[in-house]
Design a protein around this motif. Structure first.
Motif, short mmCIF file in Angstrom:
data_model
loop_
_atom_site.label_atom_id
_atom_site.label_comp_id
_atom_site.label_asym_id
_atom_site.label_seq_id
_atom_site.Cartn_x
_atom_site.Cartn_y
_atom_site.Cartn_z
N UNK A 1 0.85 -1.18 0.00
CA UNK A 1 0.00 0.00 0.00
C UNK A 1 0.89 1.23 0.00
N UNK A 2 0.33 2.38 -0.36
CA UNK A 2 1.11 3.62 -0.36
C UNK A 2 0.58 4.63 0.66
N UNK A 3 -0.53 4.31 1.31
CA UNK A 3 -1.14 5.26 2.24
C UNK A 3 -0.29 5.47 3.48
N UNK A 4 -0.62 6.53 4.20
CA UNK A 4 0.04 6.80 5.47
C UNK A 4 -0.41 5.78 6.51
N UNK A 5 -1.69 5.42 6.46
CA UNK A 5 -2.28 4.42 7.34
C UNK A 5 -3.11 3.46 6.51
N UNK A 6 -3.48 2.35 7.12
CA UNK A 6 -4.38 1.38 6.51
C UNK A 6 -5.80 1.80 6.90
N UNK A 7 -6.67 1.89 5.90
CA UNK A 7 -8.05 2.27 6.18
C UNK A 7 -9.00 1.21 5.67
N UNK A 8 -9.93 0.83 6.55
CA UNK A 8 -10.99 -0.11 6.21
C UNK A 8 -12.32 0.57 6.45
N UNK A 9 -13.36 0.17 5.73
CA UNK A 9 -14.67 0.79 5.95
C UNK A 9 -15.09 0.71 7.41
N UNK A 10 -15.76 1.76 7.87
CA UNK A 10 -16.27 1.80 9.23
C UNK A 10 -17.78 1.83 9.22
N UNK A 11 -18.38 2.16 10.37
CA UNK A 11 -19.84 2.18 10.48
C UNK A 11 -20.48 3.29 9.64
N UNK A 12 -19.70 4.31 9.28
CA UNK A 12 -20.17 5.39 8.41
C UNK A 12 -19.04 5.77 7.47
N UNK A 13 -19.39 6.35 6.34
CA UNK A 13 -18.40 6.71 5.32
C UNK A 13 -17.31 7.62 5.89
N UNK A 14 -17.69 8.51 6.79
CA UNK A 14 -16.74 9.46 7.35
C UNK A 14 -16.07 8.94 8.63
N UNK A 15 -16.29 7.66 8.96
CA UNK A 15 -15.69 7.07 10.16
C UNK A 15 -15.03 5.72 9.83
N UNK A 16 -13.96 5.76 9.00
CA UNK A 16 -13.29 4.49 8.67
C UNK A 16 -12.53 3.94 9.87
N UNK A 17 -12.21 2.68 9.80
CA UNK A 17 -11.31 2.07 10.78
C UNK A 17 -9.89 2.32 10.28
N UNK A 18 -9.08 2.96 11.10
CA UNK A 18 -7.73 3.35 10.70
C UNK A 18 -6.72 2.56 11.53
N UNK A 19 -5.76 1.95 10.84
CA UNK A 19 -4.72 1.15 11.49
C UNK A 19 -3.35 1.56 10.99
N UNK A 20 -2.36 1.35 11.80
CA UNK A 20 -0.98 1.53 11.42
C UNK A 20 -0.57 0.36 10.53
N UNK A 21 0.38 0.55 9.63
CA UNK A 21 0.84 -0.54 8.77
C UNK A 21 1.49 -1.67 9.56
N UNK A 22 1.88 -1.42 10.80
CA UNK A 22 2.47 -2.49 11.61
C UNK A 22 1.41 -3.41 12.22
N UNK A 23 0.13 -3.04 12.12
CA UNK A 23 -0.96 -3.84 12.66
C UNK A 23 -1.14 -5.08 11.79
#
Length: 194
Positions: free
Chosen positions: A37-59
């Motif tokens: 990936x190239x993002x700063x963090x890993x993002x997965x869909x959350x309960x709302x479009x504006x509330x993704x689940x955000x993880x560090x790449x080390x997760x």
């Protein structure tokens, strides 16, 4: 046919869906492949479009899976995220950032134009050491499970054709034009150097 297998990387934003589906398909078919990936963090869909689940790449994928299981098993099962993480866990332990990888590749596929731009920018900012060429090809793939699968098979088809080429350096542009006609989509392509 090239004497050595083509070393392939597949890159999307979070190293979750598109790059991992292609990684899965290519590795099962014998290709030397890694995904990033190239993002700063890993993002997965959350309960709302504006509330993704955000993880560090080390997760790890396992830690993400357990976190989402705890948050709302039914919801994340329904939208296919838990199944995707299950697949990812069987391929490698955690997502990886492209910008942190120093291994050389012959061919890098990106899954959207902004990722293509980030990969090319990163490669061009590195000090050239070996002058080994790397072909960077963008295959626009929507970030859905269905499109990730279709895109992975398109990347596989391209890899197969490139692997069979006598001279990738001089034949890839013609091949990409043929694929544009065959699949009705355009590809971005550039050559960078290590």
């Amino acid at each position: 046919m090239p004497s050595l297998p083509v070393r392939v990387a597949v890159v999307c934003l979070s190293n979750q869906n598109r790059s991992m589906e292609a990684h899965n398909i290519l590795s099962k078919r014998g290709f030397s492949v890694r995904s990033f990936g190239t993002g700063t963090n890993v993002m997965l869909p959350g309960p709302a479009r504006d509330r993704p689940n955000v993880y560090d790449f080390r997760t790890t994928y396992e830690e993400m899976y357990k976190d989402l299981l705890r948050k709302d098993k039914e919801y994340y099962m329904q939208i296919g995220i838990l199944q995707m993480l299950e697949r990812n866990k069987t391929i490698k332990p955690r997502p990886e950032r492209f910008q942190e990888c120093t291994d050389p590749f012959d061919l890098i596929f990106t899954c959207e134009e902004r990722v293509y731009d980030q990969v090319v920018e990163d490669l061009n900012s590195r000090e050239q050491e070996t002058c080994q060429p790397v072909h960077v090809v963008n295959v626009d793939i929507l970030d859905t499970h269905k499109e990730a699968t279709l895109g992975a098979f398109l990347i596989y088809d391209l890899c197969q054709s490139i692997q069979r080429m006598e001279d990738m350096e001089n034949g890839i542009d013609k091949l990409l034009q043929e694929f544009e006609g065959k699949y009705g989509r355009s590809f971005l392509h550039t050559v960078c150097f290590y």
